[in-house]
Structure formats: structure tokens, C-alpha cells
Design a protein around this motif. Structure first.
Motif, short mmCIF file in Angstrom:
data_model
loop_
_atom_site.label_atom_id
_atom_site.label_comp_id
_atom_site.label_asym_id
_atom_site.label_seq_id
_atom_site.Cartn_x
_atom_site.Cartn_y
_atom_site.Cartn_z
N MET A 1 29.08 67.41 48.15
CA MET A 1 29.00 66.01 47.82
C MET A 1 28.65 65.25 49.10
O MET A 1 29.29 65.42 50.12
N LYS A 2 27.66 64.40 49.00
CA LYS A 2 27.21 63.65 50.17
C LYS A 2 27.71 62.22 50.11
O LYS A 2 27.90 61.65 49.04
N VAL A 3 27.93 61.65 51.27
CA VAL A 3 28.45 60.29 51.37
C VAL A 3 27.45 59.29 50.78
O VAL A 3 27.86 58.31 50.13
N ALA A 4 26.17 59.52 50.96
CA ALA A 4 25.16 58.62 50.42
C ALA A 4 25.26 58.54 48.90
O ALA A 4 25.11 57.46 48.31
N GLU A 5 25.53 59.67 48.25
CA GLU A 5 25.69 59.68 46.80
C GLU A 5 26.93 58.89 46.39
O GLU A 5 26.92 58.19 45.38
N LEU A 6 27.99 59.02 47.18
CA LEU A 6 29.23 58.32 46.86
C LEU A 6 29.09 56.82 47.02
O LEU A 6 29.66 56.05 46.25
N ARG A 7 28.34 56.40 48.02
CA ARG A 7 28.19 54.97 48.26
C ARG A 7 27.40 54.28 47.14
O ARG A 7 27.53 53.08 46.96
N GLU A 8 26.60 55.04 46.40
CA GLU A 8 25.84 54.48 45.29
C GLU A 8 26.72 54.22 44.06
O GLU A 8 26.36 53.42 43.22
N LYS A 9 27.86 54.91 43.97
CA LYS A 9 28.74 54.76 42.81
C LYS A 9 29.61 53.53 42.96
O LYS A 9 29.88 53.06 44.07
N ASN A 10 30.08 53.01 41.80
CA ASN A 10 30.97 51.86 41.87
C ASN A 10 32.43 52.34 42.00
O ASN A 10 32.71 53.54 41.96
N VAL A 11 33.33 51.41 42.14
CA VAL A 11 34.73 51.73 42.44
C VAL A 11 35.37 52.54 41.31
O VAL A 11 36.11 53.49 41.56
N SER A 12 35.10 52.17 40.07
CA SER A 12 35.73 52.89 38.95
C SER A 12 35.23 54.33 38.86
O SER A 12 36.01 55.24 38.57
N GLU A 13 33.96 54.54 39.13
CA GLU A 13 33.43 55.91 39.14
C GLU A 13 34.05 56.72 40.27
O GLU A 13 34.37 57.90 40.08
N LEU A 14 34.24 56.10 41.41
CA LEU A 14 34.87 56.79 42.53
C LEU A 14 36.32 57.13 42.23
O LEU A 14 36.79 58.23 42.57
N ASN A 15 37.02 56.23 41.57
CA ASN A 15 38.41 56.51 41.20
C ASN A 15 38.49 57.66 40.21
O ASN A 15 39.39 58.50 40.30
N ASP A 16 37.57 57.70 39.25
CA ASP A 16 37.53 58.81 38.29
C ASP A 16 37.27 60.13 39.00
O ASP A 16 37.90 61.15 38.71
N GLU A 17 36.34 60.11 39.95
CA GLU A 17 36.02 61.30 40.72
C GLU A 17 37.23 61.76 41.55
O GLU A 17 37.50 62.95 41.66
N LEU A 18 37.95 60.79 42.09
CA LEU A 18 39.14 61.10 42.89
C LEU A 18 40.21 61.78 42.05
O LEU A 18 40.81 62.77 42.48
N VAL A 19 40.43 61.27 40.85
CA VAL A 19 41.42 61.87 39.95
C VAL A 19 41.02 63.31 39.61
O VAL A 19 41.86 64.23 39.61
N GLU A 20 39.74 63.50 39.33
CA GLU A 20 39.25 64.84 39.00
C GLU A 20 39.45 65.81 40.17
O GLU A 20 39.87 66.95 39.97
N LEU A 21 39.16 65.35 41.38
CA LEU A 21 39.32 66.22 42.55
C LEU A 21 40.79 66.50 42.84
O LEU A 21 41.14 67.59 43.28
N ARG A 22 41.66 65.54 42.59
CA ARG A 22 43.09 65.78 42.79
C ARG A 22 43.60 66.84 41.81
O ARG A 22 44.43 67.67 42.18
N ARG A 23 43.09 66.80 40.58
CA ARG A 23 43.46 67.85 39.61
C ARG A 23 42.97 69.22 40.08
O ARG A 23 43.68 70.21 39.97
N ALA A 24 41.75 69.25 40.58
CA ALA A 24 41.19 70.50 41.09
C ALA A 24 42.02 71.01 42.26
O ALA A 24 42.29 72.21 42.38
N GLN A 25 42.44 70.09 43.14
CA GLN A 25 43.25 70.48 44.28
C GLN A 25 44.59 71.05 43.82
O GLN A 25 45.05 72.07 44.35
N PHE A 26 45.19 70.43 42.83
CA PHE A 26 46.45 70.94 42.30
C PHE A 26 46.27 72.34 41.72
O PHE A 26 47.08 73.23 41.99
#
Length: 67
Positions: free
Chosen positions: A1-26
Motif C-alpha cells: 500500500m502506497k501513501v499516495a494511494e492513501l492520500r487520495e481516499k477520504n477519512v471514512s474510507e481510511l477508517n474502514d481500511e484501518l478497521v480491516e487492517l486491525r482485524r487482520a493484525q488480530f
């Protein structure tokens, strides 16, 4: 995942992605605990992706962007 791709997303999309990654980490932590982890490098990759998303969210909050 690249930072440039993340900067294009809005806050709600980033929060959804964060929740998904936290589940994967668990799930990776549980696999590691039971000795079933087949790709140990994934743990570090997920941690770094979480850090990237948190950094971009912090940048957006300082810039005053909202969902």
C-alpha cells in the motif's frame, strides 16, 4: 500500500481500511500464538500499513478535512 494511494481516499474510507487492517493484525497474532502462522513477514507489513493510515489520518485532521 502506497501513501499516495492513501492520500487520495477520504477519512471514512481510511477508517474502514484501518478497521480491516486491525482485524487482520488480530488474526495474525492469533495464528502466531497457536503456531499456525505461515508468513511471519505479514505481521510487519500489516503494522506498517496501519502506521501509514494513521499518519495520513493525522495529516488530514491537521489540515481540517472531515468525512
Amino acid at each position: 500500500m502506497k501513501v499516495a494511494e492513501l492520500r487520495e481516499k477520504n477519512v471514512s474510507e481510511l477508517n474502514d481500511e484501518l478497521v480491516e487492517l486491525r482485524r487482520a493484525q488480530f488474526n495474525l497474532r492469533m495464528q502466531k500464538g497457536t503456531g499456525q502462522l505461515s508468513k511471519p513477514d505479514q505481521v510487519g507489513k500489516v503494522r506498517k500499513d496501519i502506521a501509514r493510515i494513521k499518519t495520513v489520518l493525522n495529516e488530514k485532521s491537521r489540515a481540517g478535512e472531515t468525512a
